[in-house]
Write a protein that holds these residues in place. Structure first.
Motif, mmCIF file in Angstrom:
data_model
loop_
_atom_site.group_PDB
_atom_site.id
_atom_site.type_symbol
_atom_site.label_atom_id
_atom_site.label_comp_id
_atom_site.label_asym_id
_atom_site.label_seq_id
_atom_site.Cartn_x
_atom_site.Cartn_y
_atom_site.Cartn_z
ATOM 1 N N LEU A 43 -6.452 -10.332 3.874
ATOM 2 C CA LEU A 43 -7.489 -9.687 4.689
ATOM 3 C C LEU A 43 -7.531 -8.196 4.380
ATOM 4 N N SER A 44 -8.557 -7.542 4.895
ATOM 5 C CA SER A 44 -8.700 -6.103 4.647
ATOM 6 C C SER A 44 -7.481 -5.353 5.174
ATOM 7 N N SER A 45 -7.198 -4.268 4.492
ATOM 8 C CA SER A 45 -6.030 -3.459 4.818
ATOM 9 C C SER A 45 -6.099 -2.923 6.253
ATOM 10 N N LEU A 46 -4.954 -2.906 6.923
ATOM 11 C CA LEU A 46 -4.881 -2.356 8.276
ATOM 12 C C LEU A 46 -4.464 -0.891 8.199
ATOM 13 N N SER A 47 -4.970 -0.104 9.123
ATOM 14 C CA SER A 47 -4.559 1.305 9.114
ATOM 15 C C SER A 47 -3.432 1.509 10.128
ATOM 16 N N GLY A 48 -2.967 2.704 10.257
ATOM 17 C CA GLY A 48 -1.881 2.993 11.184
ATOM 18 C C GLY A 48 -0.530 2.883 10.502
ATOM 19 N N GLU A 49 0.501 2.893 11.313
ATOM 20 C CA GLU A 49 1.851 2.836 10.747
ATOM 21 C C GLU A 49 2.242 1.403 10.432
ATOM 22 N N ALA A 50 3.081 1.258 9.416
ATOM 23 C CA ALA A 50 3.480 -0.090 8.997
ATOM 24 C C ALA A 50 4.210 -0.831 10.112
ATOM 25 N N HIS A 53 2.296 -3.227 12.626
ATOM 26 C CA HIS A 53 1.691 -4.500 12.223
ATOM 27 C C HIS A 53 2.711 -5.406 11.541
ATOM 28 N N PHE A 54 2.376 -6.701 11.565
ATOM 29 C CA PHE A 54 3.164 -7.661 10.774
ATOM 30 C C PHE A 54 2.223 -8.782 10.358
ATOM 31 N N LEU A 55 0.981 -8.400 10.015
ATOM 32 C CA LEU A 55 -0.056 -9.409 9.778
ATOM 33 C C LEU A 55 0.295 -10.345 8.629
ATOM 34 N N MET A 56 0.587 -9.745 7.474
ATOM 35 C CA MET A 56 0.911 -10.571 6.302
ATOM 36 C C MET A 56 2.167 -11.387 6.588
ATOM 37 N N ASP B 245 4.193 -6.619 4.247
ATOM 38 C CA ASP B 245 4.377 -7.463 5.428
ATOM 39 C C ASP B 245 3.425 -7.059 6.552
ATOM 40 N N GLY B 247 0.486 -5.914 6.115
ATOM 41 C CA GLY B 247 -0.906 -6.178 5.731
ATOM 42 C C GLY B 247 -1.642 -4.893 5.406
ATOM 43 N N GLN B 248 -0.921 -3.921 4.836
ATOM 44 C CA GLN B 248 -1.553 -2.652 4.464
ATOM 45 C C GLN B 248 -1.598 -2.552 2.945
ATOM 46 N N GLU B 251 -6.870 -0.866 -1.539
ATOM 47 C CA GLU B 251 -8.036 -1.712 -1.825
ATOM 48 C C GLU B 251 -8.704 -1.301 -3.123
ATOM 49 N N LYS B 266 -3.041 -6.117 -3.850
ATOM 50 C CA LYS B 266 -4.434 -6.430 -4.156
ATOM 51 C C LYS B 266 -4.907 -5.782 -5.455
#
Lengths: 230, 361
Positions: A43-50, A53-56, B245, B247-248, B251, B266
């Motif tokens: 999915l599109s990249s998330l902003s903010g601090e790593a 998030h833990f999407l991937m 991890d 998701g950053q 692009e 990517k």
């Protein structure tokens, strides 16, 4: 086939474990395909601090969890092929040395090519379905499980059982890790094409054949719509 | 008495203190316990240097370039004296017949006891076509390689050329470039692959140090690579892994993510499929490595990395259909065809059914 002279006759075909496996497997494949696709094309990249998030990580977790459900479910399914009723073995052992089987495959083909007027009656799967499921689903599942565990073993590390049982020989067999990824990815499309055809045919047969299909996979009972022979 | 490594190092003006530092660093790099630092020091002080014949086939010399830059100060000054590098046509002082005579001499003196380091690979196609290429001292490289290999104790395949084939073996491979382990009639010496284009300098020196210290080959994985450096993927130890991890991702080049150092997945980073030590040992004395410089890993230590489609694509190219495709394009194409067939079949089925109903009525 029973010769009861009832207008509708029913046979108990799919035992509880088979039906349970079928629907759990369907769910697992759905999760695996969606998350697998998102691992290949995130999915599109998330902003903010790593650390926010833990999407991937969650997507991969869902893929691995569904993968284990898929694997354990398939092991259970193989076990049931041994202890279950005769229909439980059908998709694993197509009777390829039987002439009758192939003539029925031929008849089923003609039915699908609109040449035969009527399909035959089958308690279990029809012969063409047996071949279709054996090749695409059984072998497709084996392929996805083996390549999937090989890829998982890479992350789990050299001393993991996944690595020593799968990655250690599957990765060199394909050439390198990237190739295993590519074939695992193509395998997803094979399974998805199987699902498309499977769902279409199930609905079509449910409407047009001489026996029930969809309700059978829910209740386990196959009901014939007529009591003519064959 | 034969000179030991330690003698050579001292002769080069290296203090004992720096020598011991080198030993402990090497032990750490090889993943050995601190106790092994002393063992390494002992081996270096007491064991005679290993004679090495370093042959060059079809290659670009990047392995040599990397090797002579082994960043540890001691290694940088001494490594070429450490091993008894008897023959290396690229950097040796001798030339011509004098140089070639050394191969003979080494084989005579140390038959079965020297290491054959192969940089590059032979082009075997000339054996079929009778063509001439990669001629060393008037003979094809393949002959030199076979001759030396049959007398060697072990063969080190330096770099991706010797290990996998690399660019000269990339499709369509006009010269028939063949990695060392696939060259027929090469004798029985064990082969260690140290892939990479080039391999990391410290990895190269550590492999040799290990062989000297323990007088055996390092433990190899199924593909013949030393486990201590090739058992993990770049991705497993990448300092940008946290962004993966999360998701950053970067692009496109020079976007916000690129400036913030997000994951290059990517952008086609092959870190997740590449076994090498770049993300731990890094390059140029631990200064940096490609991903740290903002460029995706191209997977240079993997077999056939030239033939997996663009370096900047995540999904491998699939060229069997004559055009550039990837797994998704192939899959979507197949699914569209099947979907169309299903729709057509459903339409005909519905038509037939209504016809039959009409007949029955």
């Amino acid at each position: 086939m029973s010769t009861k002279t009832k207008n509708e006759q029913s046979v108990y075909v799919y035992e509880v474990p088979i039906r349970l496996w079928h629907w759990i497997n369907a769910l697992a494949i759905t999760v695996l395909a969606i998350t697998g696709y998102l691992i290949g094309s995130p999915l599109s990249s998330l902003s903010g601090e790593a650390y926010e998030h833990f999407l991937m990580g969650y997507i991969r977790f869902a893929h691995f969890a569904a993968g284990y459900v898929f694997v354990i479910g398939f092991i259970g399914r193989i076990y049931w092929a041994f202890v279950g009723n005769s229909h439980a073995k059908q998709i694993f052992l197509p009777p390829i040395f039987s002439g009758k089987f192939w003539s029925e495959v031929w008849h089923e083909m003609k039915w699908y090519l609109f040449i035969a007027k009527e399909p035959k009656k089958y308690v279990g799967h029809n012969p063409m379905a047996i071949i279709f499921m054996h090749v695409m689903l059984v072998w497709g599942t084996f392929f996805m499980i083996f390549t999937g565990l090989a890829l998982y073993g890479e992350g789990a590390g050299f001393d993991s059982w996944q690595y020593s049982w799968f990655s250690s020989w599957i990765i060199p067999l394909f050439g390198q890790s990237q190739d295993v990824h590519t074939f695992h990815h193509l395998g997803m499309w094979v399974i998805l094409i199987f699902v498309m055809m499977h769902v279409y045919v199930a609905f079509r047969e449910d409407i047009m054949s001489r026996q029930t299909l969809i309700s059978t996979m829910i209740s386990g009972w196959r009901t014939f719509k007529d009591n003519r022979k064959d | 008495m034969t000179e030991t490594f330690y003698d050579v190092m001292r002769r080069q003006g290296i203090t004992r203190r720096s020598f011991l530092k080198f030993c402990s660093l090497t032990a750490a790099a090889m993943g050995l316990s601190p106790a092994y630092a002393a063992k390494i020091a002992d081996a270096m002080e007491n064991k005679p240097r290993i004679p090495v014949l370093w042959l060059h086939g079809l290659e670009c010399t990047c392995c040599s370039e990397s090797f002579i830059r082994s960043a540890h100060p001691l290694a940088k000054d001494v490594i070429l004296s450490m091993i008894s590098l008897d023959y290396d046509d690229t950097i040796m002082a001798a030339a011509g017949h004098q140089a070639e005579a050394i191969i003979e001499e080494t084989i005579e003196k140390y038959d079965g006891n020297f290491i054959l380091a192969c940089e590059g690979n032979p082009g075997l196609e000339q054996e079929n076509t009778g063509g001439m290429s990669c001629i060393i001292a008037g003979k094809p490289y393949t002959e030199q390689l076979r001759y030396a290999a049959k007398h060697a104790k072990a063969i080190i395949s330096w770099g991706s050329c010797a290990s996998w084939g690399c660019v000269q073996a990339a499709s369509p491979n006009p010269t028939g470039a063949t990695p060392i382990h696939k060259v027929p009639d090469l004798g029985n010496a064990p082969i260690i692959k140290v892939p990479g284009c080039p391999p990391i300098a410290e990895v190269m020196t550590a492999v040799i140090t290990y062989m000297l210290t323990f007088e055996r080959l390092p433990s190899l994985d199924r593909q013949g690579r030393p486990k201590m450096f090739y058992s993990q993927r770049i991705h497993d130890k990448c300092y940008r892994r946290g962004h993966f991890d999360a998701g950053q991702f970067v692009e496109k080049w020079d976007d916000e993510g690129a400036r913030k150092g997000y994951c290059l997945y990517k952008m086609g980073c092959k870190g997740p499929t590449t076994y090498n030590a770049c993300s731990t040992i890094r390059w140029n004395g631990g200064l940096s490595f490609p991903i740290q410089a903002g460029h995706p890993c191209i997977g240079c230590s993997e077999d056939g990395f030239w033939d997996k489609g663009g370096f900047y694509n995540r999904l491998s190219g699939i060229n069997q259909f004559g055009v550039e495709e990837n797994a998704d394009k192939v899959g979507i194409g197949a699914a569209t065809v099947v979907g169309g067939a299903i729709a057509a079949h459903a339409a005909i089925s519905a038509l037939k059914r209504s016809q039959n109903k009409g007949d029955q009525a």
